[in-house]
Structures are given as C-alpha cells and as structure tokens.
Motif scaffolding. Structure first.
Motif, PDB file in Angstrom:
ATOM      1  N   GLN A 172      36.941  15.275  22.829  1.00 57.25           N
ATOM      2  CA  GLN A 172      35.833  15.357  21.816  1.00 57.25           C
ATOM      3  C   GLN A 172      36.260  16.514  20.845  1.00 57.25           C
ATOM      4  O   GLN A 172      35.945  17.140  21.233  1.00 57.25           O
ATOM      5  N   SER A 173      35.777  16.881  20.008  1.00 53.87           N
ATOM      6  CA  SER A 173      35.735  17.543  18.960  1.00 53.87           C
ATOM      7  C   SER A 173      35.082  17.302  17.283  1.00 53.87           C
ATOM      8  O   SER A 173      34.827  16.483  17.350  1.00 53.87           O
ATOM      9  N   LYS A 174      34.935  18.042  17.021  1.00 48.59           N
ATOM     10  CA  LYS A 174      33.576  18.002  15.941  1.00 48.59           C
ATOM     11  C   LYS A 174      34.843  19.285  14.927  1.00 48.59           C
ATOM     12  O   LYS A 174      35.003  20.634  15.694  1.00 48.59           O
ATOM     13  N   ILE A 175      35.141  19.235  13.641  1.00 52.11           N
ATOM     14  CA  ILE A 175      35.528  19.336  12.945  1.00 52.11           C
ATOM     15  C   ILE A 175      34.574  21.266  13.145  1.00 52.11           C
ATOM     16  O   ILE A 175      33.640  21.099  12.406  1.00 52.11           O
ATOM     17  N   ASN A 176      35.313  22.430  12.643  1.00 49.17           N
ATOM     18  CA  ASN A 176      34.752  23.909  12.635  1.00 49.17           C
ATOM     19  C   ASN A 176      33.972  24.136  13.616  1.00 49.17           C
ATOM     20  O   ASN A 176      33.525  25.342  13.586  1.00 49.17           O
TER      21      ASN A 176
ATOM     22  N   SER B 188      44.367  26.364  18.193  1.00 47.68           N
ATOM     23  CA  SER B 188      43.389  26.282  17.446  1.00 47.68           C
ATOM     24  C   SER B 188      42.343  27.201  16.589  1.00 47.68           C
ATOM     25  O   SER B 188      41.787  26.680  15.704  1.00 47.68           O
ATOM     26  N   MET B 189      42.932  28.221  17.354  1.00 45.97           N
ATOM     27  CA  MET B 189      41.311  29.924  16.552  1.00 45.97           C
ATOM     28  C   MET B 189      42.401  30.561  16.265  1.00 45.97           C
ATOM     29  O   MET B 189      42.859  31.686  16.989  1.00 45.97           O
TER      30      MET B 189
ATOM     31  N   ARG C  88      36.316  20.828  32.592  1.00 45.36           N
ATOM     32  CA  ARG C  88      36.107  20.836  31.314  1.00 45.36           C
ATOM     33  C   ARG C  88      36.237  22.058  30.627  1.00 45.36           C
ATOM     34  O   ARG C  88      36.385  23.198  31.068  1.00 45.36           O
ATOM     35  N   ILE C  89      37.269  22.064  29.356  1.00 41.71           N
ATOM     36  CA  ILE C  89      38.074  22.983  28.939  1.00 41.71           C
ATOM     37  C   ILE C  89      36.807  22.855  27.154  1.00 41.71           C
ATOM     38  O   ILE C  89      37.618  21.943  26.660  1.00 41.71           O
ATOM     39  N   GLU C  90      36.880  24.084  26.920  1.00 44.72           N
ATOM     40  CA  GLU C  90      36.235  24.221  25.841  1.00 44.72           C
ATOM     41  C   GLU C  90      36.530  25.471  24.559  1.00 44.72           C
ATOM     42  O   GLU C  90      36.350  26.230  25.271  1.00 44.72           O
ATOM     43  N   ASP C  91      37.249  24.319  23.134  1.00 44.77           N
ATOM     44  CA  ASP C  91      37.268  26.139  22.439  1.00 44.77           C
ATOM     45  C   ASP C  91      36.410  25.967  21.451  1.00 44.77           C
ATOM     46  O   ASP C  91      35.807  24.934  21.062  1.00 44.77           O
ATOM     47  N   GLN C  92      36.692  26.701  20.493  1.00 45.36           N
ATOM     48  CA  GLN C  92      35.882  27.617  19.245  1.00 45.36           C
ATOM     49  C   GLN C  92      37.495  26.704  18.246  1.00 45.36           C
ATOM     50  O   GLN C  92      36.953  27.855  16.842  1.00 45.36           O
ATOM     51  N   GLY C  93      38.041  26.316  18.417  1.00 46.04           N
ATOM     52  CA  GLY C  93      38.881  25.752  17.294  1.00 46.04           C
ATOM     53  C   GLY C  93      37.866  24.942  15.712  1.00 46.04           C
ATOM     54  O   GLY C  93      37.446  24.798  15.781  1.00 46.04           O
ATOM     55  N   ILE C  94      39.539  24.723  15.245  1.00 44.66           N
ATOM     56  CA  ILE C  94      39.482  24.306  13.828  1.00 44.66           C
ATOM     57  C   ILE C  94      38.500  22.578  14.246  1.00 44.66           C
ATOM     58  O   ILE C  94      38.010  22.103  13.530  1.00 44.66           O
ATOM     59  N   GLY C  95      38.360  22.174  15.406  1.00 44.09           N
ATOM     60  CA  GLY C  95      38.469  20.960  15.285  1.00 44.09           C
ATOM     61  C   GLY C  95      39.234  19.885  15.210  1.00 44.09           C
ATOM     62  O   GLY C  95      40.868  20.150  14.391  1.00 44.09           O
ATOM     63  N   ILE C  96      39.157  18.626  15.577  1.00 44.87           N
ATOM     64  CA  ILE C  96      40.708  17.715  14.992  1.00 44.87           C
ATOM     65  C   ILE C  96      38.833  16.510  14.596  1.00 44.87           C
ATOM     66  O   ILE C  96      38.158  15.840  15.360  1.00 44.87           O
ATOM     67  N   SER C  97      39.935  15.764  13.434  1.00 46.95           N
ATOM     68  CA  SER C  97      39.347  14.702  13.037  1.00 46.95           C
ATOM     69  C   SER C  97      39.026  13.657  13.903  1.00 46.95           C
ATOM     70  O   SER C  97      40.380  12.904  14.749  1.00 46.95           O
ATOM     71  N   GLY C  98      38.553  12.792  13.120  1.00 44.97           N
ATOM     72  CA  GLY C  98      38.076  11.296  14.736  1.00 44.97           C
ATOM     73  C   GLY C  98      39.602  10.387  14.286  1.00 44.97           C
ATOM     74  O   GLY C  98      39.993   9.702  15.080  1.00 44.97           O
ATOM     75  N   GLU C  99      40.022  10.375  12.730  1.00 42.78           N
ATOM     76  CA  GLU C  99      41.334   9.307  12.961  1.00 42.78           C
ATOM     77  C   GLU C  99      42.621  10.415  13.772  1.00 42.78           C
ATOM     78  O   GLU C  99      42.579   9.544  14.359  1.00 42.78           O
TER      79      GLU C  99
END
Length: 109
Positions: free
Chosen positions: A86-90, A15-16, A37-48
């Motif tokens: 959980q994810s946020k775009i960008n 994703s990065m 807990r695993i966190e990335d700085q990737g492009i994110g995933i939309s809620g849909e």
C-alpha cells in the motif's frame, strides 16, 4: 526470506532521497501465521504504478531491472505467504508479508 527483506528495505531506503525512517514490525497475524510489516517515509507510489509492481521488468527506477519485487513475491508465495503493498504519494509505502506458521516451502514450477 533474507533476500526478500533485503530487497524491500533497499527499495524503502532508495525511496527516501532526503532520509527518513523505516519501521519494521513482526507480530502474530492469526493463530496460523506471522505478519511482517515494513513502512517507509518515501515518495510513495501512484495507484497506477502500484498495480504493476511485481510484474517482470516493470520498474520505477532509472537503473532498475524490474525483477526485485517479482522475485520477492515468488519467494513469499513459495512459503505459502502473501505480499501486500500500500502506498500514498509523499507519505510513504507499507509492505506487508503474511506467512503461515510451520509451512514448508514448495518448489517453484
């Protein structure tokens, strides 16, 4: 659990495309469990799309099978645990795996 971590880390790396940091933290969630807990700085995933993750054959990847997260979810649930994404775009994606202590895995039905 090894396969779960491999799949989640692979997803984070993919994703990065321009690089980034993946942070992994492990702590006692409660007296009865452990939280990974695993966190990335990737492009994110939309809620849909986020709501569809883990469904068989659903993928956001060009060459994906849509089975990786489904298998992860089943493995975690087989250990009596939970998977939360959980994810946020960008901004990136956070995957939390909550596992109970001293639980023996159950056999999938």
């Amino acid at each position: 659990m090894k396969q779960v971590l491999i799949n989640i880390l692979k997803n984070g790396i993919e994703s990065m495309p321009n690089g980034g940091i993946i942070q992994i933290a492990i702590r006692n969630a409660t007296n009865q469990g452990v939280l990974i807990r695993i966190e990335d700085q990737g492009i994110g995933i939309s809620g849909e799309r986020l709501s569809q993750l883990g469904e068989p054959f659903y993928t956001t990847k060009v060459n994906g099978t849509g089975l990786g997260l489904m298998v992860c979810k089943r493995i975690i649930e087989g250990h009596g645990g939970k998977l939360l994404i959980q994810s946020k775009i960008n901004e990136g994606t956070t995957v939390e795996i909550e596992l109970p202590k001293n639980e023996k895995p159950t056999q999938p039905h």
